[in-house]
Write a protein that holds these residues in place. Structure first.
Motif, PDB file in Angstrom:
ATOM      1  N   THR A 206       0.887  -1.149  -0.138  1.00 32.46           N
ATOM      2  CA  THR A 206      -0.169   0.002  -0.081  1.00 32.46           C
ATOM      3  C   THR A 206       0.658   1.254  -0.046  1.00 32.46           C
ATOM      4  O   THR A 206       2.036   1.125   0.548  1.00 32.46           O
ATOM      5  CB  THR A 206      -1.048   0.138   1.264  1.00 32.46           C
ATOM      6  N   ARG A 207       0.529   2.220  -0.433  1.00 36.12           N
ATOM      7  CA  ARG A 207       1.073   3.693  -0.370  1.00 36.12           C
ATOM      8  C   ARG A 207       0.101   4.623   0.084  1.00 36.12           C
ATOM      9  O   ARG A 207      -1.228   4.271  -0.205  1.00 36.12           O
ATOM     10  CB  ARG A 207       1.447   4.157  -1.794  1.00 36.12           C
ATOM     11  N   VAL A 208       0.641   5.708   0.487  1.00 36.56           N
ATOM     12  CA  VAL A 208      -0.427   6.982   0.915  1.00 36.56           C
ATOM     13  C   VAL A 208      -0.336   8.152   0.035  1.00 36.56           C
ATOM     14  O   VAL A 208       0.716   8.417  -0.595  1.00 36.56           O
ATOM     15  CB  VAL A 208      -0.102   7.177   2.384  1.00 36.56           C
ATOM     16  N   ASN A 209      -1.527   8.715   0.049  1.00 35.73           N
ATOM     17  CA  ASN A 209      -1.698   9.937  -0.765  1.00 35.73           C
ATOM     18  C   ASN A 209      -1.406  11.251  -0.132  1.00 35.73           C
ATOM     19  O   ASN A 209      -2.063  11.583   1.119  1.00 35.73           O
ATOM     20  CB  ASN A 209      -2.971  10.251  -1.458  1.00 35.73           C
ATOM     21  N   VAL A 210      -0.054  11.848   0.101  1.00 34.47           N
ATOM     22  CA  VAL A 210      -0.180  13.153   0.811  1.00 34.47           C
ATOM     23  C   VAL A 210      -0.991  14.252   0.541  1.00 34.47           C
ATOM     24  O   VAL A 210      -0.963  15.060   1.376  1.00 34.47           O
ATOM     25  CB  VAL A 210       1.640  13.528   0.551  1.00 34.47           C
ATOM     26  N   LEU A 211      -1.694  14.176  -0.439  1.00 34.29           N
ATOM     27  CA  LEU A 211      -2.710  15.282  -0.796  1.00 34.29           C
ATOM     28  C   LEU A 211      -4.256  14.644  -0.278  1.00 34.29           C
ATOM     29  O   LEU A 211      -4.214  13.458   0.026  1.00 34.29           O
ATOM     30  CB  LEU A 211      -2.735  15.585  -2.394  1.00 34.29           C
ATOM     31  N   THR A 212      -5.327  15.567  -0.280  1.00 38.84           N
ATOM     32  CA  THR A 212      -6.406  14.988  -0.003  1.00 38.84           C
ATOM     33  C   THR A 212      -6.943  14.246  -1.236  1.00 38.84           C
ATOM     34  O   THR A 212      -6.460  14.664  -2.430  1.00 38.84           O
ATOM     35  CB  THR A 212      -7.323  15.967   0.423  1.00 38.84           C
ATOM     36  N   HIS A 213      -7.747  13.097  -1.262  1.00 38.85           N
ATOM     37  CA  HIS A 213      -8.452  12.445  -2.342  1.00 38.85           C
ATOM     38  C   HIS A 213      -9.416  13.224  -2.960  1.00 38.85           C
ATOM     39  O   HIS A 213      -9.920  12.916  -3.850  1.00 38.85           O
ATOM     40  CB  HIS A 213      -8.964  11.049  -1.694  1.00 38.85           C
ATOM     41  N   TRP A 214     -10.154  14.284  -2.137  1.00 40.74           N
ATOM     42  CA  TRP A 214     -11.203  14.596  -2.610  1.00 40.74           C
ATOM     43  C   TRP A 214     -10.823  15.857  -3.754  1.00 40.74           C
ATOM     44  O   TRP A 214      -9.827  16.383  -3.844  1.00 40.74           O
ATOM     45  CB  TRP A 214     -12.024  15.576  -1.485  1.00 40.74           C
ATOM     46  N   TRP A 215     -12.157  16.199  -4.516  1.00 39.05           N
ATOM     47  CA  TRP A 215     -11.995  17.143  -5.652  1.00 39.05           C
ATOM     48  C   TRP A 215     -12.148  18.526  -4.919  1.00 39.05           C
ATOM     49  O   TRP A 215     -13.152  19.240  -5.051  1.00 39.05           O
ATOM     50  CB  TRP A 215     -12.971  16.917  -6.655  1.00 39.05           C
ATOM     51  N   ASP A 216     -11.325  19.133  -4.356  1.00 38.22           N
ATOM     52  CA  ASP A 216     -11.224  20.086  -3.440  1.00 38.22           C
ATOM     53  C   ASP A 216     -10.498  21.453  -3.493  1.00 38.22           C
ATOM     54  O   ASP A 216     -10.445  22.395  -2.663  1.00 38.22           O
ATOM     55  CB  ASP A 216     -11.294  19.710  -1.881  1.00 38.22           C
ATOM     56  N   GLY A 217      -9.882  21.506  -4.701  1.00 37.32           N
ATOM     57  CA  GLY A 217      -9.053  22.674  -4.966  1.00 37.32           C
ATOM     58  C   GLY A 217      -7.833  22.782  -3.882  1.00 37.32           C
ATOM     59  O   GLY A 217      -7.421  23.901  -3.772  1.00 37.32           O
ATOM     60  N   SER A 218      -7.418  21.729  -3.728  1.00 34.06           N
ATOM     61  CA  SER A 218      -6.247  21.813  -2.626  1.00 34.06           C
ATOM     62  C   SER A 218      -4.921  22.203  -3.288  1.00 34.06           C
ATOM     63  O   SER A 218      -4.032  23.050  -2.529  1.00 34.06           O
ATOM     64  CB  SER A 218      -5.906  20.345  -2.175  1.00 34.06           C
ATOM     65  N   GLN A 219      -4.812  22.237  -4.662  1.00 34.57           N
ATOM     66  CA  GLN A 219      -3.431  23.072  -5.201  1.00 34.57           C
ATOM     67  C   GLN A 219      -3.758  24.396  -5.136  1.00 34.57           C
ATOM     68  O   GLN A 219      -2.729  25.008  -5.412  1.00 34.57           O
ATOM     69  CB  GLN A 219      -3.317  22.479  -6.664  1.00 34.57           C
ATOM     70  N   ILE A 220      -4.910  25.060  -4.759  1.00 37.80           N
ATOM     71  CA  ILE A 220      -5.046  26.626  -4.512  1.00 37.80           C
ATOM     72  C   ILE A 220      -5.031  26.697  -3.180  1.00 37.80           C
ATOM     73  O   ILE A 220      -4.397  27.758  -2.739  1.00 37.80           O
ATOM     74  CB  ILE A 220      -6.266  26.886  -5.413  1.00 37.80           C
ATOM     75  N   SER A 306     -14.224  25.253  -6.078  1.00 32.79           N
ATOM     76  CA  SER A 306     -14.018  23.771  -6.361  1.00 32.79           C
ATOM     77  C   SER A 306     -14.890  23.070  -7.328  1.00 32.79           C
ATOM     78  O   SER A 306     -14.694  22.173  -8.045  1.00 32.79           O
ATOM     79  CB  SER A 306     -13.805  22.994  -4.984  1.00 32.79           C
ATOM     80  N   ALA A 307     -16.159  23.377  -6.944  1.00 33.36           N
ATOM     81  CA  ALA A 307     -17.210  22.913  -7.767  1.00 33.36           C
ATOM     82  C   ALA A 307     -17.185  23.295  -9.218  1.00 33.36           C
ATOM     83  O   ALA A 307     -17.616  22.528 -10.240  1.00 33.36           O
ATOM     84  CB  ALA A 307     -18.548  23.034  -7.297  1.00 33.36           C
ATOM     85  N   LEU A 308     -16.779  24.539  -9.591  1.00 29.02           N
ATOM     86  CA  LEU A 308     -16.714  25.084 -10.904  1.00 29.02           C
ATOM     87  C   LEU A 308     -15.504  24.276 -11.508  1.00 29.02           C
ATOM     88  O   LEU A 308     -15.614  23.810 -12.683  1.00 29.02           O
ATOM     89  CB  LEU A 308     -16.258  26.421 -10.800  1.00 29.02           C
ATOM     90  N   ARG A 553     -20.205  14.510  -0.432  1.00 31.98           N
ATOM     91  CA  ARG A 553     -21.216  15.293  -0.096  1.00 31.98           C
ATOM     92  C   ARG A 553     -21.435  16.593  -0.378  1.00 31.98           C
ATOM     93  O   ARG A 553     -22.627  17.065  -0.554  1.00 31.98           O
ATOM     94  CB  ARG A 553     -21.479  14.940   1.596  1.00 31.98           C
ATOM     95  N   PHE A 554     -20.148  17.163  -0.710  1.00 29.50           N
ATOM     96  CA  PHE A 554     -20.451  18.691  -1.017  1.00 29.50           C
ATOM     97  C   PHE A 554     -20.866  18.615  -2.656  1.00 29.50           C
ATOM     98  O   PHE A 554     -21.136  19.815  -3.035  1.00 29.50           O
ATOM     99  CB  PHE A 554     -19.265  19.506  -0.749  1.00 29.50           C
ATOM    100  N   PHE A 555     -20.709  17.686  -3.442  1.00 25.82           N
ATOM    101  CA  PHE A 555     -21.257  17.605  -4.577  1.00 25.82           C
ATOM    102  C   PHE A 555     -22.648  16.982  -4.939  1.00 25.82           C
ATOM    103  O   PHE A 555     -23.256  16.806  -5.771  1.00 25.82           O
ATOM    104  CB  PHE A 555     -20.183  16.909  -5.600  1.00 25.82           C
ATOM    105  N   THR A 556     -23.062  16.399  -3.728  1.00 26.61           N
ATOM    106  CA  THR A 556     -24.319  15.656  -3.689  1.00 26.61           C
ATOM    107  C   THR A 556     -25.466  16.254  -2.779  1.00 26.61           C
ATOM    108  O   THR A 556     -25.789  17.280  -3.147  1.00 26.61           O
ATOM    109  CB  THR A 556     -24.120  13.861  -3.640  1.00 26.61           C
TER     110      THR A 556
END
Length: 606
Positions: A206-220, A306-308, A553-556
């Motif tokens: 297994t490996r870990v993601n150092v970023l969040t997995h969500w589509w949340d604009g974390s690069q911004i 993020s939704a945009l 949940r923020f998209f649903t």
């Protein structure tokens, strides 16, 4: 649930669904979804997605772990705003998808190959790079523009990173006598280990993601509170922007993105653009809700921005790069449903079904498997051939050249020099009028095959891409296809349809079709009409493109005026990549006057 079984779902046992997925699977094998009329093709894709949801979601988070990341204590603020670290999106399992959690898989966990010297280094990844991937003549993807390449890497910086590789104990790749590589042997740093994996554990890697997995604009917005606070201005919910219109960079080298391998001009242009967009959203929200304080404005604007981003990727970027009529309709249906955008604008959601009314605003559903991005998702997004080697930046006013350079001049700290010497309007115009590369064999950027990283390490990214999938246990091409319910290639001619390529691939793999790497197979295979990348990669997209929306949940169920504000939902509904570009760089208006999709090729101004 054992390691090789996905979580059960009641609909998996329902006879109508089993018959539907069986029929669509057979049609896919015999005819192909892309050869059907659009209505039948859409039904086919629904069936394929259902089958993938049933059989190709695997959780690694249930495996034994030592000191896994823990979500902070619950706060009611988390109900209506995204956390910096991605925690508390799934309210029942608050650590799901947060930074530092494991990648999931789209293949059974007992089919993950161990990373041994033999499995990782054979056949020699450097020889694969030289013989099959080297760009001899630039092959353009002429229907789209280079914003496609910039956007992809901008998104990846939101989605996934395995973190900084350790310098000790690298993979050592033997080199042929005639190989011009300046170091012997070639050294490729390993992917960081999973720090939560118990020592000596007898379980799949297994490996870990150092970023969040969500589509949340974390690069911004950053992936922790410290980063986020540095990025914020503290006034009106806004992010920091310099008077020049560029973004500030931290003084601490450890936090400076320009010193991270992979930093280049394209994603930084888009990070600047959507930082400005965040601030524009704040201005609009403040005008409509003047009593909201800084924190309220920031959190609501982040949700909207993020939704945009997710909407643009779903209904603009992806249909541009896979522009088959069926996929264009299917991707719009992910957002608007088959009822369409016009019905949604007039009546809102008319059905609880995502097929009819789209995913946003519907029910949250992780299909029985806690949400995470997957190693297979990472593997199919290795699309470095999109990048050009040579760049000709021109003025939007008269199309005259203002700067010619090669890719190394746009990477690392060199990108900052370009940003400070050429107007962002001219840079964006040039990206819009320059085609990217086609994702195919013999089209890997030459400068990335001898890439000088900011940390001083020399890297062949083509060899690294091949090695990484092996190292992370992603199956080879034929096995990957089997596990995703596709027919494997019987021989090299069937794999590619290009006799010369078939002979080259066979020679590299010693005539063993089962040894062909996923990257090579995807680059070599026939593409559906309008596709800039492979149908094999598309299978992971079918599954994961909707899953990233369904599970959030923020998209649903939280995609509501109470959470976003009505102004925020209207902003998402009414905007596109074109409107964002023109809001902040109105000088582009003449260049895009005849453009419907910002990622399609722009006409060159005369």
């Amino acid at each position: 649930m054992n390691n090789s079984e996905p979580a059960d779902r009641s609909y998996r046992r329902a006879l109508p669904w089993r018959l539907f997925t069986a029929v669509t699977g057979l049609v896919d094998q015999v005819v192909g979804w892309d050869r059907l009329p659009v209505p039948l093709g859409l039904l086919e894709l629904i069936g394929l997605r259902t089958k993938l949801r049933q059989d190709n979601l695997y959780d690694t988070g249930h495996l034994p772990a030592v000191d896994p990341p823990e979500a902070p204590a619950f706060s009611r603020d988390y109900l209506t705003g995204r956390t910096a670290d991605g925690s508390h999106n799934d309210l029942d399992r608050p650590a799901t998808g947060m930074a530092g959690t494991r990648f999931g898989r789209n293949i059974p966990l007992d089919r993950i190959a161990a990373a041994t010297e033999t499995s990782v280094l054979s056949p020699n990844p450097r020889e694969i790079s030289r013989a099959l991937l080297t760009r001899t003549t630039f092959v353009p993807a002429s229907s789209v523009n280079s914003l496609v390449a910039a956007w992809l890497q901008f998104m990846i910086r939101d989605w996934f990173s395995h973190g900084k590789s350790p310098k000790d104990n690298p993979w050592e790749v033997p080199l042929a006598a005639d190989d011009p590589w300046p170091e012997r042997p070639m050294r490729i740093m390993r992917t960081p280990d999973d720090p939560t994996r118990p020592a000596g554990a007898d379980q799949p890697q297994t490996r870990v993601n150092v970023l969040t997995h969500w589509w949340d604009g974390s690069q911004i917005y950053g992936v922790d509170r410290r980063q986020q606070q540095w990025l914020r201005s503290g006034e009106g919910g806004k992010l920091r922007v310099l008077d020049s219109g560029l973004l500030p960079l931290p003084d601490d080298p450890a936090d400076n993105p320009a010193l991270v391998p992979g930093f280049w001009l394209g994603p930084e242009l888009l990070r600047t653009l959507f930082t400005l967009e965040h601030n524009a959203i704040c201005d609009r929200l403040h005008a409509d809700y003047p009593s909201w304080p800084d924190e309220e404005l920031f959190q609501r604007a982040r949700l909207v921005n993020s939704a945009l981003l997710a909407k643009i990727h779903t209904v603009e970027w992806t249909p541009a790069v896979i522009s088959h009529p069926t996929t264009k309709a299917a991707l719009r249906a992910n957002w608007f449903g088959l009822a369409g955008e016009r019905v949604q604008r007039l009546f809102g959601r008319i059905s609880d079904s995502e097929v009819v009314s789209g995913i946003p605003g519907g029910s949250t559903d992780d299909y029985g498997v806690p949400f995470s991005l997957t190693e297979e998702f990472v593997a199919v997004y290795r699309m470095h051939p999109l990048l050009r080697d040579h760049w000709d930046f021109r003025s939007v006013a008269d199309d005259q050249t203002v700067l010619e350079c090669d890719f190394p001049d746009l990477a690392g700290e060199n990108a900052l020099k370009v940003l400070n010497s050429v107007s962002l309007t001219d840079l964006l115009y040039s990206f819009g009028t320059l085609p990217p590369g086609l994702v195919t064999l013999h089209n890997f950027p030459r400068h990335l095959q001898e890439f000088h990283r900011p940390d001083g390490h020399l890297q062949d990214l083509a060899a690294t891409d091949v090695l990484r999938s092996r190292e992370l246990g992603v199956p080879r091409y034929n096995e990957f296809r089997r596990l995703l319910h596709l027919r494997p290639a019987r021989d090299f001619d069937e794999l590619t349809g290009n006799r010369q390529w078939a002979e080259e691939i066979s020679r590299c793999y010693g005539g063993r079709i089962e040894d062909v790497d996923l990257t090579v197979g995807m680059f070599a295979e026939r593409k559906p009409a309008g596709f800039a990348f492979s149908d094999t990669a598309f299978r992971v997209f079918i599954l994961m493109a909707s899953r990233r929306l369904n599970s959030d949940r923020f998209f649903t169920e939280y995609y509501t005026p109470a959470v976003y504000s009505q102004t925020g939902l209207d902003w998402i509904r009414d905007n596109s990549m074109l409107s964002v570009l023109l809001r902040h760089y109105p000088g582009l208006r003449p260049a895009v006057a005849e453009v419907d999709n910002a990622f399609a090729a722009w006409p060159v101004r005369s």
